[in-house]
Design an enzyme around this catalytic site. Structure first.
Site, PDB file in Angstrom:
ATOM      1  N   SER A  34       0.801  -1.224   0.000  1.00  0.00           N
ATOM      2  CA  SER A  34       0.000   0.000   0.000  1.00  0.00           C
ATOM      3  C   SER A  34       0.835   1.275   0.000  1.00  0.00           C
ATOM      4  O   SER A  34       0.311   2.343  -0.286  1.00  0.00           O
ATOM      5  CB  SER A  34      -0.948   0.013   1.201  1.00  0.00           C
ATOM      6  OG  SER A  34      -0.213   0.078   2.405  1.00  0.00           O
ATOM      7  N   HIS A  39       1.340   4.179   6.725  1.00  0.00           N
ATOM      8  CA  HIS A  39       0.696   5.063   5.756  1.00  0.00           C
ATOM      9  C   HIS A  39       1.116   6.507   5.990  1.00  0.00           C
ATOM     10  O   HIS A  39       1.655   6.852   7.037  1.00  0.00           O
ATOM     11  CB  HIS A  39      -0.824   4.939   5.838  1.00  0.00           C
ATOM     12  CG  HIS A  39      -1.339   3.710   5.151  1.00  0.00           C
ATOM     13  ND1 HIS A  39      -2.645   3.328   5.208  1.00  0.00           N
ATOM     14  CD2 HIS A  39      -0.728   2.772   4.397  1.00  0.00           C
ATOM     15  CE1 HIS A  39      -2.822   2.207   4.518  1.00  0.00           C
ATOM     16  NE2 HIS A  39      -1.655   1.855   4.018  1.00  0.00           N
ATOM     17  N   ASP A  59      -7.892   6.136   4.878  1.00  0.00           N
ATOM     18  CA  ASP A  59      -7.931   4.941   5.727  1.00  0.00           C
ATOM     19  C   ASP A  59      -9.140   4.846   6.649  1.00  0.00           C
ATOM     20  O   ASP A  59      -9.148   3.993   7.537  1.00  0.00           O
ATOM     21  CB  ASP A  59      -6.668   4.892   6.596  1.00  0.00           C
ATOM     22  CG  ASP A  59      -5.419   4.616   5.795  1.00  0.00           C
ATOM     23  OD1 ASP A  59      -5.541   4.242   4.616  1.00  0.00           O
ATOM     24  OD2 ASP A  59      -4.327   4.770   6.350  1.00  0.00           O
TER      25      ASP A  59
END
EC number: 3.4.21.89
Length: 196
Positions: free
Chosen positions: A53, A92, A138
């Site tokens: 990701s 992230h 997210d």
């Protein structure tokens, strides 16, 4: 089979020394991990990227070094967080930050009169994250009812460095549990067969 172990049983002092050496290696590794945890202020100062990701910034299997001593997180910073109720670290990028200044909670009830909340209670920070390789933010990954990450509660640390592909060994051990048994058996055999 027992006859092959007889040389080790004949000299218990050497066997005991080998066991102590093995225990020393394990305890040293544990102390280094805990020392690094205290220094970085992170429960997991080193993590492995488990998914794609964050490509192209980080590939699956990259080993990340974290730092969690900064009081604030900036937009664009790459953080590692844990979703509440799950024990899988997610890597992230921070897309937005929001100061946590509740509108009606600026005062705390303190007996008969309201008392102003301390500045430290208002310094919390809310974060919205997204993987570089993902299409949306997210919010679907967060715990039920959670729209943002809390800086103090959810963030494990900010990424300060990495080594490419080194962590792929841990991914292989997670995906193939039999490899753990083989590795532990090999390590045990090396301890038994080692002679000083």
């Amino acid at each position: 089979m027992l006859s092959s172990l007889s040389p080790y049983m004949a000299n218990p002092r050497q066997t005991f020394t080998q066991v102590l050496n093995f225990a020393l290696v394990l305890s040293t590794a544990f102390m280094l991990w805990k020392g690094l945890s205290v220094y970085t202020n992170s429960a997991s100062p080193i993590v492995v990227v488990l998914s794609g990701s964050m490509e192209p910034a980080f590939q699956r299997g990259d080993l990340l070094f974290l730092w969690n001593r900064s009081p604030r997180v900036d937009v664009g910073e790459i953080v590692v967080y844990n979703v509440r109720g799950k024990d899988i670290p997610i890597v992230h990028r921070v897309m937005r930050t929001f100061p946590d200044v509740p509108g009606k909670d600026k005062t705390k009830k303190g007996g008969k009169q309201d008392v102003e909340a301390s500045p430290s209670s208002l310094e919390s920070q809310k974060l919205l994250t997204k993987g570089d390789n993902n299409l949306s933010d997210d919010t679907e990954l967060y715990a039920r009812g959670q729209d943002y990450l809390d800086r103090k509660e959810d963030i494990v640390g900010s990424v300060r460095g990495y080594i490419p592909a080194v962590g792929y060994v841990t991914i292989m051990l997670s995906e193939h549990p039999w490899l753990k048994s083989v590795l532990l058996g090999f390590m045990g055999l090396m301890v038994i067969l080692q002679r000083e």
